[in-house]
Design a protein around this motif. Structure first.
Motif, PDB file in Angstrom:
ATOM      1  N   PRO A  37       7.633 -13.484  13.668  1.00 35.04           N
ATOM      2  CA  PRO A  37       6.409 -12.981  13.994  1.00 35.04           C
ATOM      3  C   PRO A  37       5.295 -13.531  13.057  1.00 35.04           C
ATOM      4  O   PRO A  37       5.395 -14.063  11.855  1.00 35.04           O
ATOM      5  CB  PRO A  37       6.758 -11.442  13.738  1.00 35.04           C
ATOM      6  CG  PRO A  37       7.811 -11.571  12.379  1.00 35.04           C
ATOM      7  CD  PRO A  37       8.548 -12.860  12.708  1.00 35.04           C
ATOM      8  N   VAL A  38       4.288 -12.906  13.157  1.00 32.26           N
ATOM      9  CA  VAL A  38       2.969 -12.778  12.299  1.00 32.26           C
ATOM     10  C   VAL A  38       3.021 -11.680  11.937  1.00 32.26           C
ATOM     11  O   VAL A  38       3.307 -10.501  12.724  1.00 32.26           O
ATOM     12  CB  VAL A  38       1.716 -13.539  13.071  1.00 32.26           C
ATOM     13  CG1 VAL A  38       1.298 -12.512  14.033  1.00 32.26           C
ATOM     14  CG2 VAL A  38       0.648 -13.392  11.823  1.00 32.26           C
ATOM     15  N   SER A  39       2.735 -11.067  10.451  1.00 33.44           N
ATOM     16  CA  SER A  39       2.881  -9.914  10.084  1.00 33.44           C
ATOM     17  C   SER A  39       1.581  -9.720   9.199  1.00 33.44           C
ATOM     18  O   SER A  39       1.112 -10.464   8.484  1.00 33.44           O
ATOM     19  CB  SER A  39       4.266 -10.049   9.098  1.00 33.44           C
ATOM     20  OG  SER A  39       5.308 -10.314   9.633  1.00 33.44           O
ATOM     21  N   VAL A  40       1.269  -8.239   9.323  1.00 36.47           N
ATOM     22  CA  VAL A  40      -0.018  -7.889   8.336  1.00 36.47           C
ATOM     23  C   VAL A  40       0.482  -6.914   7.524  1.00 36.47           C
ATOM     24  O   VAL A  40       1.165  -5.736   8.022  1.00 36.47           O
ATOM     25  CB  VAL A  40      -0.947  -7.380   9.368  1.00 36.47           C
ATOM     26  CG1 VAL A  40      -2.157  -6.739   8.559  1.00 36.47           C
ATOM     27  CG2 VAL A  40      -1.431  -8.712  10.129  1.00 36.47           C
ATOM     28  N   VAL A  83       3.092  -1.792   7.555  1.00 40.07           N
ATOM     29  CA  VAL A  83       3.377  -3.140   7.985  1.00 40.07           C
ATOM     30  C   VAL A  83       3.367  -3.383   9.364  1.00 40.07           C
ATOM     31  O   VAL A  83       3.985  -2.533  10.094  1.00 40.07           O
ATOM     32  CB  VAL A  83       4.203  -3.941   7.294  1.00 40.07           C
ATOM     33  CG1 VAL A  83       4.627  -5.193   7.518  1.00 40.07           C
ATOM     34  CG2 VAL A  83       4.376  -3.788   5.527  1.00 40.07           C
ATOM     35  N   GLY A  84       2.651  -4.143   9.803  1.00 42.57           N
ATOM     36  CA  GLY A  84       2.741  -4.417  11.598  1.00 42.57           C
ATOM     37  C   GLY A  84       2.940  -5.973  11.791  1.00 42.57           C
ATOM     38  O   GLY A  84       2.907  -6.992  11.101  1.00 42.57           O
ATOM     39  N   HIS A  85       3.839  -5.988  12.997  1.00 42.32           N
ATOM     40  CA  HIS A  85       4.250  -7.386  13.443  1.00 42.32           C
ATOM     41  C   HIS A  85       3.853  -7.724  14.841  1.00 42.32           C
ATOM     42  O   HIS A  85       3.864  -6.808  15.579  1.00 42.32           O
ATOM     43  CB  HIS A  85       5.759  -7.748  13.164  1.00 42.32           C
ATOM     44  CG  HIS A  85       6.231  -7.213  12.103  1.00 42.32           C
ATOM     45  ND1 HIS A  85       6.617  -8.009  10.823  1.00 42.32           N
ATOM     46  CD2 HIS A  85       6.677  -6.024  11.431  1.00 42.32           C
ATOM     47  CE1 HIS A  85       6.946  -7.092   9.719  1.00 42.32           C
ATOM     48  NE2 HIS A  85       7.230  -6.072  10.208  1.00 42.32           N
ATOM     49  N   LEU A 105      -3.647  -3.945  13.922  1.00 45.57           N
ATOM     50  CA  LEU A 105      -3.490  -2.631  14.468  1.00 45.57           C
ATOM     51  C   LEU A 105      -2.311  -1.837  14.238  1.00 45.57           C
ATOM     52  O   LEU A 105      -2.279  -0.572  13.955  1.00 45.57           O
ATOM     53  CB  LEU A 105      -3.939  -2.683  15.776  1.00 45.57           C
ATOM     54  CG  LEU A 105      -5.284  -3.075  16.236  1.00 45.57           C
ATOM     55  CD1 LEU A 105      -5.607  -3.233  17.744  1.00 45.57           C
ATOM     56  CD2 LEU A 105      -6.295  -2.197  15.661  1.00 45.57           C
ATOM     57  N   ARG A 106      -1.172  -2.451  14.332  1.00 40.51           N
ATOM     58  CA  ARG A 106       0.060  -1.567  14.145  1.00 40.51           C
ATOM     59  C   ARG A 106       0.357  -0.946  12.712  1.00 40.51           C
ATOM     60  O   ARG A 106       0.596  -0.314  12.388  1.00 40.51           O
ATOM     61  CB  ARG A 106       1.238  -2.490  14.537  1.00 40.51           C
ATOM     62  CG  ARG A 106       1.474  -2.767  15.956  1.00 40.51           C
ATOM     63  CD  ARG A 106       2.272  -3.834  16.484  1.00 40.51           C
ATOM     64  NE  ARG A 106       2.420  -3.782  17.792  1.00 40.51           N
ATOM     65  CZ  ARG A 106       2.955  -4.607  18.897  1.00 40.51           C
ATOM     66  NH1 ARG A 106       3.502  -5.908  18.153  1.00 40.51           N
ATOM     67  NH2 ARG A 106       3.194  -4.640  19.942  1.00 40.51           N
ATOM     68  N   ALA A 107      -0.259  -2.291  11.858  1.00 39.35           N
ATOM     69  CA  ALA A 107      -0.290  -1.582  10.312  1.00 39.35           C
ATOM     70  C   ALA A 107      -1.091  -0.646  10.141  1.00 39.35           C
ATOM     71  O   ALA A 107      -0.882   0.566   9.318  1.00 39.35           O
ATOM     72  CB  ALA A 107      -0.526  -2.975   9.389  1.00 39.35           C
ATOM     73  N   ALA A 111      -0.578   3.662   8.621  1.00 37.33           N
ATOM     74  CA  ALA A 111      -1.080   4.028   7.530  1.00 37.33           C
ATOM     75  C   ALA A 111      -2.186   5.040   7.728  1.00 37.33           C
ATOM     76  O   ALA A 111      -2.115   5.982   6.846  1.00 37.33           O
ATOM     77  CB  ALA A 111      -1.812   2.808   6.645  1.00 37.33           C
ATOM     78  N   HIS A 112      -2.699   4.979   8.868  1.00 39.04           N
ATOM     79  CA  HIS A 112      -3.870   5.960   9.110  1.00 39.04           C
ATOM     80  C   HIS A 112      -3.273   7.167   9.414  1.00 39.04           C
ATOM     81  O   HIS A 112      -4.135   8.211   9.380  1.00 39.04           O
ATOM     82  CB  HIS A 112      -5.014   5.346  10.095  1.00 39.04           C
ATOM     83  CG  HIS A 112      -5.906   4.250   9.385  1.00 39.04           C
ATOM     84  ND1 HIS A 112      -6.667   3.769  10.302  1.00 39.04           N
ATOM     85  CD2 HIS A 112      -5.989   3.903   8.122  1.00 39.04           C
ATOM     86  CE1 HIS A 112      -7.379   2.596   9.501  1.00 39.04           C
ATOM     87  NE2 HIS A 112      -6.943   2.935   8.432  1.00 39.04           N
ATOM     88  N   ARG A 113      -2.129   7.270   9.746  1.00 35.92           N
ATOM     89  CA  ARG A 113      -1.689   8.513  10.246  1.00 35.92           C
ATOM     90  C   ARG A 113      -1.406   9.277   8.918  1.00 35.92           C
ATOM     91  O   ARG A 113      -1.239  10.609   9.050  1.00 35.92           O
ATOM     92  CB  ARG A 113      -0.040   8.235  10.664  1.00 35.92           C
ATOM     93  CG  ARG A 113      -0.140   8.111  12.275  1.00 35.92           C
ATOM     94  CD  ARG A 113       1.049   8.006  12.889  1.00 35.92           C
ATOM     95  NE  ARG A 113       2.080   6.968  12.382  1.00 35.92           N
ATOM     96  CZ  ARG A 113       2.426   5.705  12.924  1.00 35.92           C
ATOM     97  NH1 ARG A 113       1.544   5.442  14.240  1.00 35.92           N
ATOM     98  NH2 ARG A 113       3.150   5.126  12.695  1.00 35.92           N
TER      99      ARG A 113
END
Length: 246
Positions: A37-40, A83-85, A105-107, A111-113
């Motif tokens: 994956p690409v990961s953020v 962290v999002g993938h 956006l997944r990452a 966090a924003h929760r």
């Protein structure tokens, strides 16, 4: 000469000049590999309420052992983190930049929760995280609007910072979170498909990795629209049936 450690100067400046309190920071890993994956990685901090982290550096400058040691420290230091993938299949289907946005956006959603950021520092010179389609007034008033599944990017200000992982401690922290999770994923994939040497190369196009592709073909974790095997001299992409390159 060793590089100076990253600081909170950029986070504090963004907070002060923009009138923000909570600053997010994002960095990605995995743009270049042939597989995985690409990961953020993403953190949210209040720059006025945290200290700098002396051991934190750009993840590429640290050993695997030190990166893993720093993860719990970073998670307790940050107000929120995620962290999002985006998978190889999603990269193939969407293209690299939209897949980066999806992972981001997944990452940020994770966090924003816990704590929403007021603005974000993003490593590099390309803002791949922001929305590319602005909502209409009607859409912005709709119940539930803002769910990352319903928008085309992050809806808060994003400021890019070239070499941000070397300059801003929050971006360096985000890079470590992303690097550790992605490397651990690749180690797990290696146990499924040991022929490609992912435990060592993490999906990058080493000679051993490409030799494994030639011998065994591509796996479910390979980016099949990418040039997995080097072209033979004198052939064209059309003749080989190859897709985009990293």
């Amino acid at each position: 000469m060793a590089a100076l450690p990253p600081t909170l100067l950029h986070e504090k400046a963004l907070a002060a000049y923009g009138g923000h309190r909570f600053i997010g920071a994002a960095d990605e890993v995995g743009r270049g590999p042939l597989a995985g994956p690409v990961s953020v990685g993403y953190v949210v901090i209040d720059p006025s309420a945290v200290e700098e982290l002396p051991r934190v550096r750009d993840s590429k400058l640290l050993s695997d052992t030190i990166r893993h040691e720093l993860v719990p420290l970073i998670k307790s230091w940050a107000t929120a983190w995620g962290v999002g993938h985006a998978s190889a299949a999603e990269i193939d289907a969407l293209g690299l930049v939209p897949a980066l946005r999806l992972a981001g956006l997944r990452a940020t959603s994770a966090a924003h929760r816990t704590q929403m950021a007021d603005a974000v520092l993003l490593d590099g010179n390309l803002d791949w995280l922001s929305s590319t389609v602005q909502p209409t007034l009607l859409e912005s008033a709709m119940p539930g609007f803002g769910d990352p599944q319903d928008i085309d990017g992050l809806q808060i200000p994003v400021q890019t910072l070239i070499k941000g992982d070397l300059l801003a401690v929050s971006i360096a922290a985000a890079s470590i979170l992303a690097k550790v999770e992605r490397d651990d994923l690749m180690d797990g994939y290696d146990r499924q498909y040991p022929a490609y040497g992912w435990m060592k190369n993490k999906g990058y196009g080493t000679a051993a990795h490409r030799a494994g592709i030639i011998e065994h073909g591509a796996s479910e974790y390979h980016r099949k629209t990418w040039q997995l095997i080097p072209k033979a001299p004198g052939t064209t992409r059309k003749e080989k049936g190859e897709g985009r390159t990293p």
